[in-house]
Write a protein that holds these residues in place. Structure first.
Motif, PDB file in Angstrom:
ATOM      1  N   THR A 241      -0.024  21.604  -4.606  1.00 15.97           N
ATOM      2  CA  THR A 241       1.064  21.491  -5.583  1.00 15.97           C
ATOM      3  C   THR A 241       2.164  20.541  -5.112  1.00 15.97           C
ATOM      4  O   THR A 241       3.077  20.235  -5.875  1.00 15.97           O
ATOM      5  CB  THR A 241       1.697  22.865  -5.865  1.00 15.97           C
ATOM      6  N   ASP A 242       2.097  20.068  -3.855  1.00 16.18           N
ATOM      7  CA  ASP A 242       3.122  19.149  -3.336  1.00 16.18           C
ATOM      8  C   ASP A 242       2.979  17.776  -3.999  1.00 16.18           C
ATOM      9  O   ASP A 242       1.877  17.357  -4.358  1.00 16.18           O
ATOM     10  CB  ASP A 242       2.986  18.983  -1.825  1.00 16.18           C
ATOM     11  N   LEU A 243       4.094  17.064  -4.121  1.00 18.79           N
ATOM     12  CA  LEU A 243       4.053  15.704  -4.657  1.00 18.79           C
ATOM     13  C   LEU A 243       5.241  14.918  -4.140  1.00 18.79           C
ATOM     14  O   LEU A 243       6.273  15.475  -3.767  1.00 18.79           O
ATOM     15  CB  LEU A 243       4.034  15.708  -6.186  1.00 18.79           C
TER      16      LEU A 243
ATOM     17  N   PHE B 229       3.860   8.018  -3.770  1.00 17.90           N
ATOM     18  CA  PHE B 229       3.931   7.460  -2.430  1.00 17.90           C
ATOM     19  C   PHE B 229       2.647   7.805  -1.683  1.00 17.90           C
ATOM     20  O   PHE B 229       2.163   8.940  -1.748  1.00 17.90           O
ATOM     21  CB  PHE B 229       5.129   8.019  -1.665  1.00 17.90           C
ATOM     22  N   ALA B 230       2.081   6.818  -1.012  1.00 21.67           N
ATOM     23  CA  ALA B 230       0.865   7.056  -0.236  1.00 21.67           C
ATOM     24  C   ALA B 230       1.139   8.138   0.801  1.00 21.67           C
ATOM     25  O   ALA B 230       2.182   8.130   1.457  1.00 21.67           O
ATOM     26  CB  ALA B 230       0.410   5.770   0.441  1.00 21.67           C
ATOM     27  N   PRO B 231       0.239   9.090   0.968  1.00 21.38           N
ATOM     28  CA  PRO B 231       0.482  10.168   1.941  1.00 21.38           C
ATOM     29  C   PRO B 231       0.524   9.625   3.353  1.00 21.38           C
ATOM     30  O   PRO B 231      -0.223   8.719   3.719  1.00 21.38           O
ATOM     31  CB  PRO B 231      -0.718  11.108   1.736  1.00 21.38           C
ATOM     32  N   ARG B 232       1.427  10.141   4.136  1.00 23.87           N
ATOM     33  CA  ARG B 232       1.541   9.732   5.533  1.00 23.87           C
ATOM     34  C   ARG B 232       0.443  10.400   6.356  1.00 23.87           C
ATOM     35  O   ARG B 232      -0.132  11.415   5.969  1.00 23.87           O
ATOM     36  CB  ARG B 232       2.907  10.111   6.103  1.00 23.87           C
ATOM     37  N   GLU B 233       0.167   9.806   7.513  1.00 24.24           N
ATOM     38  CA  GLU B 233      -0.774  10.421   8.440  1.00 24.24           C
ATOM     39  C   GLU B 233      -0.141  11.671   9.044  1.00 24.24           C
ATOM     40  O   GLU B 233       1.008  11.663   9.469  1.00 24.24           O
ATOM     41  CB  GLU B 233      -1.150   9.439   9.550  1.00 24.24           C
ATOM     42  N   ARG B 234      -0.882  12.741   9.066  1.00 21.66           N
ATOM     43  CA  ARG B 234      -0.366  14.011   9.569  1.00 21.66           C
ATOM     44  C   ARG B 234      -0.900  14.280  10.971  1.00 21.66           C
ATOM     45  O   ARG B 234      -2.034  13.920  11.313  1.00 21.66           O
ATOM     46  CB  ARG B 234      -0.756  15.157   8.632  1.00 21.66           C
ATOM     47  N   ASP B 235      -0.060  14.934  11.787  1.00 18.62           N
ATOM     48  CA  ASP B 235      -0.493  15.324  13.129  1.00 18.62           C
ATOM     49  C   ASP B 235      -1.588  16.385  13.033  1.00 18.62           C
ATOM     50  O   ASP B 235      -1.663  17.137  12.054  1.00 18.62           O
ATOM     51  CB  ASP B 235       0.687  15.871  13.933  1.00 18.62           C
ATOM     52  N   VAL B 236      -2.413  16.444  14.056  1.00 20.24           N
ATOM     53  CA  VAL B 236      -3.549  17.364  14.020  1.00 20.24           C
ATOM     54  C   VAL B 236      -3.108  18.821  13.955  1.00 20.24           C
ATOM     55  O   VAL B 236      -3.847  19.678  13.450  1.00 20.24           O
ATOM     56  CB  VAL B 236      -4.452  17.149  15.254  1.00 20.24           C
ATOM     57  N   ASP B 237      -1.899  19.123  14.452  1.00 21.29           N
ATOM     58  CA  ASP B 237      -1.440  20.509  14.447  1.00 21.29           C
ATOM     59  C   ASP B 237      -0.640  20.863  13.200  1.00 21.29           C
ATOM     60  O   ASP B 237      -0.156  21.991  13.061  1.00 21.29           O
ATOM     61  CB  ASP B 237      -0.601  20.796  15.700  1.00 21.29           C
ATOM     62  N   GLU B 238      -0.464  19.898  12.274  1.00 20.29           N
ATOM     63  CA  GLU B 238       0.246  20.180  11.037  1.00 20.29           C
ATOM     64  C   GLU B 238      -0.682  20.862  10.034  1.00 20.29           C
ATOM     65  O   GLU B 238      -1.880  20.566   9.977  1.00 20.29           O
ATOM     66  CB  GLU B 238       0.782  18.889  10.415  1.00 20.29           C
TER      67      GLU B 238
ATOM     68  N   GLY C   7       0.772  -1.233   0.000  1.00 17.29           N
ATOM     69  CA  GLY C   7       0.000   0.000   0.000  1.00 17.29           C
ATOM     70  C   GLY C   7       0.800   1.278   0.000  1.00 17.29           C
ATOM     71  O   GLY C   7       0.274   2.343   0.331  1.00 17.29           O
ATOM     72  N   GLN C   8       2.077   1.209  -0.379  1.00 14.15           N
ATOM     73  CA  GLN C   8       2.905   2.416  -0.354  1.00 14.15           C
ATOM     74  C   GLN C   8       2.943   3.132  -1.697  1.00 14.15           C
ATOM     75  O   GLN C   8       2.979   4.362  -1.758  1.00 14.15           O
ATOM     76  CB  GLN C   8       4.336   2.071   0.076  1.00 14.15           C
ATOM     77  N   LEU C   9       2.941   2.373  -2.804  1.00 15.35           N
ATOM     78  CA  LEU C   9       3.012   2.954  -4.140  1.00 15.35           C
ATOM     79  C   LEU C   9       1.633   2.904  -4.798  1.00 15.35           C
ATOM     80  O   LEU C   9       1.024   1.840  -4.909  1.00 15.35           O
ATOM     81  CB  LEU C   9       4.031   2.206  -5.003  1.00 15.35           C
ATOM     82  N   LEU C  10       1.163   4.064  -5.241  1.00 13.25           N
ATOM     83  CA  LEU C  10      -0.163   4.184  -5.830  1.00 13.25           C
ATOM     84  C   LEU C  10      -0.058   4.675  -7.261  1.00 13.25           C
ATOM     85  O   LEU C  10       0.771   5.535  -7.585  1.00 13.25           O
ATOM     86  CB  LEU C  10      -1.017   5.176  -5.018  1.00 13.25           C
ATOM     87  N   GLU C  11      -0.912   4.141  -8.131  1.00 12.21           N
ATOM     88  CA  GLU C  11      -0.958   4.607  -9.524  1.00 12.21           C
ATOM     89  C   GLU C  11      -1.564   6.005  -9.573  1.00 12.21           C
ATOM     90  O   GLU C  11      -2.644   6.242  -9.021  1.00 12.21           O
ATOM     91  CB  GLU C  11      -1.815   3.654 -10.360  1.00 12.21           C
TER      92      GLU C  11
END
Length: 335
Positions: A270-272, A255-264, A174-178
């Motif tokens: 435009t990020d990739l 790359f599958a997006p990581r879980e972000r902290d609530v304060d992030e 589940g790390q690499l996504l089309e």
């Protein structure tokens, strides 16, 4: 605090942990190793335990236990599935990975992942840095949190296993996504990667190093492990093949997006974070990487990969293009 390293010492006092340390400033220390597993901690005297159970071992068991897994360098994994799960998690603590410290004069870690039986003392990275006057921990726990094992002995029990193949394995990790067909950043990524290939094929080491912004070590062709040596001075490497073979297929994964902290802050649109791979040679089955750890450009891979990213931070955009060149890799299955 400026750490002026003056001397190295090993503390081996009765009733105390024996840890190799370096003196920084007066009364401050940098922990560089954990050698608490003594020579009498052997597979015959140790508690035998599954990998999953090791971090939760009792205090008496933690002093000397034996665990089977997959070992490379200063990392130890719960088999090949644990290897993929842990590396997909990056530096986050996971139950499928332990760090490794120990008597390196007695035990030499393998250069590629190998099945192994490790015997030693289990600890936690938080404890290594919690002693008074410790200002830093080096080795595995400098980069990754979670559990580790301080080796007493080790036995390699088999050859390096093959990497996983196919869409099913890729989906399971589940790390690499089309990316979607209408993905807005496709032209940007393809343009950067094809430009990189032109620079590689120019064989102009100086121009390549300047264009990539390489530091003095990475740009030194005579320095073992440097970018320039790996990309331009190793016959038979994937980069050597990429310079000399016809290339007509480029695949991109996100790359599958990581879980972000609530304060992030939320991710900028435009990020990739992507990996792009060129096919080398002729093959029709799915031999593309199933996870980022396989996009390593090991010499036997049937592809060559680069990581392309863009990140916005405080209104500033940072772009990167990284070229892995690892040899600490799983084996390549036969075609």
């Amino acid at each position: 605090m400026r750490a002026a390293l003056v001397m190295a010492m090993a503390l081996a006092l009765p009733g105390h942990a024996a840890m190799a340390q370096e003196r920084a400033e007066e009364d401050d220390f940098i922990v560089i190793n954990d050698t608490r597993a003594t020579e009498d901690c052997t597979p015959d005297t140790a508690y035998r335990m599954s990998f999953a159970a090791a971090p939760g071992a009792t205090e008496s068991e933690r002093h000397c236990l034996t665990v089977d897994g997959l070992w490379v360098g200063n990392r130890f994994y719960d088999g090949i599935d644990g290897y993929y799960r842990a590396e997909a998690a990056g530096s986050e603590p996971v139950t499928s990975r332990l760090g490794v410290y120990g008597w390196w004069a007695r035990v030499e870690p393998p250069d590629t992942p190998a099945p192994a039986r490790l015997t030693g003392r289990v600890g936690d990275c938080r404890d290594l840095g919690s002693a008074p006057n410790v200002i830093m921990v080096s080795g595995y726990c400098h980069y990754v949190s979670g559990g580790y094992i301080a080796l007493g002995s080790a036995e390699i029990t088999g050859p390096t296993p093959y990497r996983l193949l196919g869409a099913q394995a890729r989906a399971g990790i589940g790390q690499l996504l089309e990316p979607p067909l209408d993905w807005a950043h496709r032209t940007y990524v393809e343009g950067r990667v094809w430009t990189w290939l032109e620079r590689l094929r120019s064989n102009d080491i100086t121009a390549y190093a300047e264009a990539m912004g390489l530091g003095s070590y990475a740009a030194d062709p005579d320095e073992p492990g440097s970018d320039i040596q790996a990309l331009f001075r190793e016959p038979g490497s994937v980069f050597d093949r990429l310079r000399n073979e016809r290339v007509d297929t480029l695949r991109i994964w996100l790359f599958a997006p990581r879980e972000r902290d609530v304060d992030e802050p939320p991710v900028d649109p435009t990020d990739l974070d992507a990996v792009a791979c060129f096919r080398l040679g002729e093959w029709t089955d799915d031999r593309w990487p199933v996870a980022g750890v396989d996009a390593d450009n090991a010499p036997e891979r049937p592809y060559a990969c680069v990581a392309v990213g863009r990140e916005t931070y405080d209104g500033e955009i940072e772009e990167y293009l990284d070229v892995p060149h690892s040899r600490r890799s799983l084996a390549e299955p036969a075609t």
